[in-house]
Design a protein around this motif. Structure first.
Motif, PDB file in Angstrom:
ATOM      1  N   GLY A  93      59.769 -28.580   9.845  1.00 32.01           N
ATOM      2  CA  GLY A  93      59.113 -29.858   9.602  1.00 32.01           C
ATOM      3  C   GLY A  93      59.731 -31.066  10.285  1.00 32.01           C
ATOM      4  N   LEU A  94      61.010 -30.995  10.646  1.00 33.40           N
ATOM      5  CA  LEU A  94      61.691 -32.145  11.244  1.00 33.40           C
ATOM      6  C   LEU A  94      61.475 -32.142  12.757  1.00 33.40           C
ATOM      7  CD1 LEU A  94      64.883 -32.038   9.041  1.00 33.40           C
ATOM      8  CD2 LEU A  94      63.280 -33.960   9.182  1.00 33.40           C
ATOM      9  N   ALA A  95      60.221 -32.387  13.125  1.00 33.04           N
ATOM     10  CA  ALA A  95      59.814 -32.330  14.524  1.00 33.04           C
ATOM     11  C   ALA A  95      58.532 -33.132  14.691  1.00 33.04           C
ATOM     12  CB  ALA A  95      59.597 -30.880  14.952  1.00 33.04           C
ATOM     13  N   GLU A  96      58.143 -33.345  15.944  1.00 35.49           N
ATOM     14  CA  GLU A  96      56.910 -34.077  16.206  1.00 35.49           C
ATOM     15  C   GLU A  96      55.677 -33.221  15.925  1.00 35.49           C
ATOM     16  OE1 GLU A  96      58.278 -37.318  19.566  1.00 35.49           O
ATOM     17  OE2 GLU A  96      57.647 -35.324  20.258  1.00 35.49           O
ATOM     18  N   GLU A  97      55.841 -31.901  15.945  1.00 43.55           N
ATOM     19  CA  GLU A  97      54.766 -30.978  15.626  1.00 43.55           C
ATOM     20  C   GLU A  97      55.290 -29.859  14.746  1.00 43.55           C
ATOM     21  OE1 GLU A  97      52.476 -31.169  19.998  1.00 43.55           O
ATOM     22  OE2 GLU A  97      53.314 -29.290  19.251  1.00 43.55           O
ATOM     23  N   VAL A  98      54.405 -29.317  13.910  1.00 45.05           N
ATOM     24  CA  VAL A  98      54.771 -28.150  13.121  1.00 45.05           C
ATOM     25  C   VAL A  98      53.525 -27.306  12.884  1.00 45.05           C
ATOM     26  CG1 VAL A  98      54.426 -29.303  10.879  1.00 45.05           C
ATOM     27  CG2 VAL A  98      55.969 -27.337  11.042  1.00 45.05           C
ATOM     28  N   VAL A  99      53.694 -25.995  12.870  1.00 40.03           N
ATOM     29  CA  VAL A  99      52.608 -25.084  12.526  1.00 40.03           C
ATOM     30  C   VAL A  99      52.706 -24.777  11.038  1.00 40.03           C
ATOM     31  CG1 VAL A  99      51.708 -22.747  12.814  1.00 40.03           C
ATOM     32  CG2 VAL A  99      52.376 -24.082  14.823  1.00 40.03           C
ATOM     33  N   VAL A 100      51.598 -25.017  10.320  1.00 38.21           N
ATOM     34  CA  VAL A 100      51.565 -24.840   8.867  1.00 38.21           C
ATOM     35  C   VAL A 100      50.563 -23.742   8.515  1.00 38.21           C
ATOM     36  CG1 VAL A 100      51.198 -26.003   6.646  1.00 38.21           C
ATOM     37  CG2 VAL A 100      52.030 -27.316   8.612  1.00 38.21           C
ATOM     38  N   PRO A 101      50.926 -22.796   7.634  1.00 35.01           N
ATOM     39  CA  PRO A 101      49.935 -21.813   7.167  1.00 35.01           C
ATOM     40  C   PRO A 101      48.742 -22.543   6.548  1.00 35.01           C
ATOM     41  CG  PRO A 101      52.145 -21.187   6.468  1.00 35.01           C
ATOM     42  CD  PRO A 101      52.253 -22.569   7.032  1.00 35.01           C
ATOM     43  N   ALA A 102      47.548 -22.093   6.842  1.00 31.90           N
ATOM     44  CA  ALA A 102      46.353 -22.789   6.370  1.00 31.90           C
ATOM     45  C   ALA A 102      46.304 -22.893   4.850  1.00 31.90           C
ATOM     46  CB  ALA A 102      45.100 -22.083   6.896  1.00 31.90           C
ATOM     47  N   ASN A 103      46.814 -21.859   4.147  1.00 27.82           N
ATOM     48  CA  ASN A 103      46.771 -21.893   2.683  1.00 27.82           C
ATOM     49  C   ASN A 103      47.863 -22.761   2.081  1.00 27.82           C
ATOM     50  OD1 ASN A 103      48.993 -20.270   3.112  1.00 27.82           O
ATOM     51  ND2 ASN A 103      48.212 -18.503   1.980  1.00 27.82           N
ATOM     52  N   ALA A 104      48.697 -23.364   2.932  1.00 24.81           N
ATOM     53  CA  ALA A 104      49.731 -24.286   2.460  1.00 24.81           C
ATOM     54  C   ALA A 104      49.526 -25.679   3.034  1.00 24.81           C
ATOM     55  CB  ALA A 104      51.112 -23.770   2.857  1.00 24.81           C
ATOM     56  N   CYS A 105      48.308 -25.945   3.508  1.00 22.84           N
ATOM     57  CA  CYS A 105      47.987 -27.233   4.124  1.00 22.84           C
ATOM     58  C   CYS A 105      46.758 -27.814   3.421  1.00 22.84           C
ATOM     59  CB  CYS A 105      47.725 -27.039   5.615  1.00 22.84           C
ATOM     60  SG  CYS A 105      47.681 -28.557   6.580  1.00 22.84           S
ATOM     61  N   PHE A 106      46.862 -29.056   2.959  1.00 24.68           N
ATOM     62  CA  PHE A 106      45.817 -29.654   2.127  1.00 24.68           C
ATOM     63  C   PHE A 106      45.399 -31.013   2.690  1.00 24.68           C
ATOM     64  CE2 PHE A 106      48.819 -27.226  -0.436  1.00 24.68           C
ATOM     65  CZ  PHE A 106      47.996 -26.334  -1.104  1.00 24.68           C
TER      66      PHE A 106
END
Length: 325
Positions: A93-106
Motif C-alpha cells: 500500500g505504501l506506493a503510488e499504485e497498488v493491486v487490490v483483490p476485488a473482494n477487498a476493494c469497496f
C-alpha cells in the motif's frame, strides 16, 4: 512509480523510496492509484521480519489504502475506472499504485475523505469482527480494552460503547486515556500506575469483565485474564508489546472462560459475505456520525520511516496516515 521498499529486514530507518515498475491487475483484481495509506502496528513488525507472515524480499509494506481505480481486471463488475475506493492488501500500500483483490476493494462513501477512508477498514473491521463474531459482546456486558488508545484499541472502545457495553479502557498514560474517554470509555485504568487485576475487580465489584480485547500481549495479558468474569471471552488480537504471553491453562478452566483468536485478515478473505455485511454496517454507522476515526498525524510518502518510528516508539494515539500525491 514510486514505492517504499523493504529490501532487508530492519527498523523503519532501513526503508527506502524507490522507482519500481508499474503494476497490472490480473483477473478479479483492481489497480488503484493510492491517495492515502493507513499505518498499522503490524507494519512495524513486518519490516523487521517479526510478524506471523514474512513477505518475500524486497517488498512494499502497507495494508490500508484509499485511492482511485486506474484499471480493473477480468471479472470485476462492481467497480469502474475513475471510481474512488478503499480497501486492504497483505502488503504493497505504501506506493503510488497498488493491486487490490476485488473482494477487498469497496466504493468509498462520499462523506469519507481519503485519509479517513485509509484509516477505516483494518481498525474497525478487526474490532467489529472481534467484538461481534468472536467475542459475541452483548448489551449490558463489560468490555476491557488493552492498548485502548491505539488504532484498533480506540475503534474497540468506540464500537463497544455503540454495542451497549460498559467499556473499561486501559493504556499507559493519562493523555492516552483522556482520548479514550472522548471515544466513549466509561472508566479508565493507567496500568503503569495501578495494579491491573485489582483495579478490574474493584471497578466490576468483584465480578470481573465479560470480554477482554487484547491487541498488546506482553506482561499485562495474564493480569487482565485473572480479572475475567465467569464464562468470559479473552480476545487475542495481536502482540504490539512484542512478547507473546503464556497463559496458565488452569485460569480458563477455573473461570470456564474462553481464549479466542482474532485474525480479521483471514476472516475477510475466507468469509467474504460475512465481512461485507460487517463492512456495510460499519459504513452505515460512519455515515450516521456514530464512528469517527482519530487521525494522529499525516505524513508524506517520503517520510514513511519517520511515521513508523513514531509508531514504534508508542507515541501514536489513533491512526497514522501516509498521503501519496
Amino acid at each position: 512509480m514510486k514505492a517504499i521498499r523493504c529490501n532487508t529486514y530492519g527498523p523503519p530507518s532501513s526503508l527506502v523510496l524507490e522507482e519500481v515498475a508499474s503494476l497490472k491487475p490480473k483477473a478479479k483484481e483492481v489497480l488503484v492509484a493510492v491517495k492515502a495509506c493507513g499505518l498499522n502496528f503490524p507494519d512495524t513488525l513486518i519490516i523487521q521480519g517479526l510478524y506471523q507472515f514474512k513477505p518475500e524480499l524486497p517488498f512494499t509494506p502497507g495494508s490500508d489504502v484509499a485511492g482511485v481505480v486506474k484499471e480493473v481486471g477480468e471479472g470485476v463488475t462492481h467497480l469502474k475506472v475513475g471510481q474512488e475506493v478503499f480497501g486492504f492488501v497483505a502488503h504493497g500500500g505504501l506506493a503510488e499504485e497498488v493491486v487490490v483483490p476485488a473482494n477487498a476493494c469497496f466504493p468509498k462513501p462520499p462523506q469519507m475523505d481519503f485519509p479517513v477512508a485509509a484509516s477505516f477498514l483494518m481498525a474497525y473491521g478487526t474490532s467489529y469482527h472481534a467484538l461481534k463474531d468472536r467475542g459475541v459482546l452483548a448489551e449490558g456486558e463489560t468490555l476491557l480494552v488493552l492498548g485502548a488508545s491505539g488504532g484498533v484499541g480506540l475503534a474497540a472502545v468506540e464500537l463497544g460503547k455503540l454495542m451497549g457495553a460498559k467499556v473499561i479502557a486501559a493504556a499507559s498514560t493519562d493523555e492516552k486515556l483522556s482520548l479514550c474517554k472522548e471515544y466513549g470509555a466509561d472508566v479508565t485504568i493507567n496500568y503503569t500506575k495501578k495494579d491491573l487485576k485489582a483495579t478490574i475487580k474493584e471497578l466490576t465489584e468483584g465480578k470481573g469483565v465479560d470480554v477482554i480485547y487484547d491487541p498488546v500481549g506482553g506482561t499485562y495479558s495474564e493480569a487482565a485474564f485473572r480479572g475475567i468474569a465467569r464464562n468470559g471471552r479473552y480476545l487475542v488480537v495481536g502482540f504490539a508489546a512484542g512478547d507473546i504471553p503464556k497463559i496458565p491453562l488452569n485460569l480458563p478452566l477455573l473461570k470456564e472462560a474462553a481464549i479466542v483468536g482474532v485474525f480479521w485478515g483471514a476472516f475477510a478473505m475466507k468469509n467474504t459475505k460475512a465481512n461485507m455485511e460487517n463492512t456495510m454496517t460499519l459504513m452505515k454507522w460512519h455515515a450516521e456520525g456514530k464512528l469517527k476515526p482519530h487521525i494522529h498525524a499525516i505524513y508524506n510518502l517520503e517520510d514513511t520511516s519517520k511515521a513508523l518510528e513514531e509508531m514504534t516508539n508508542r507515541k501514536v494515539r489513533g491512526k497514522l496516515i501516509v498521503k501519496v500525491d
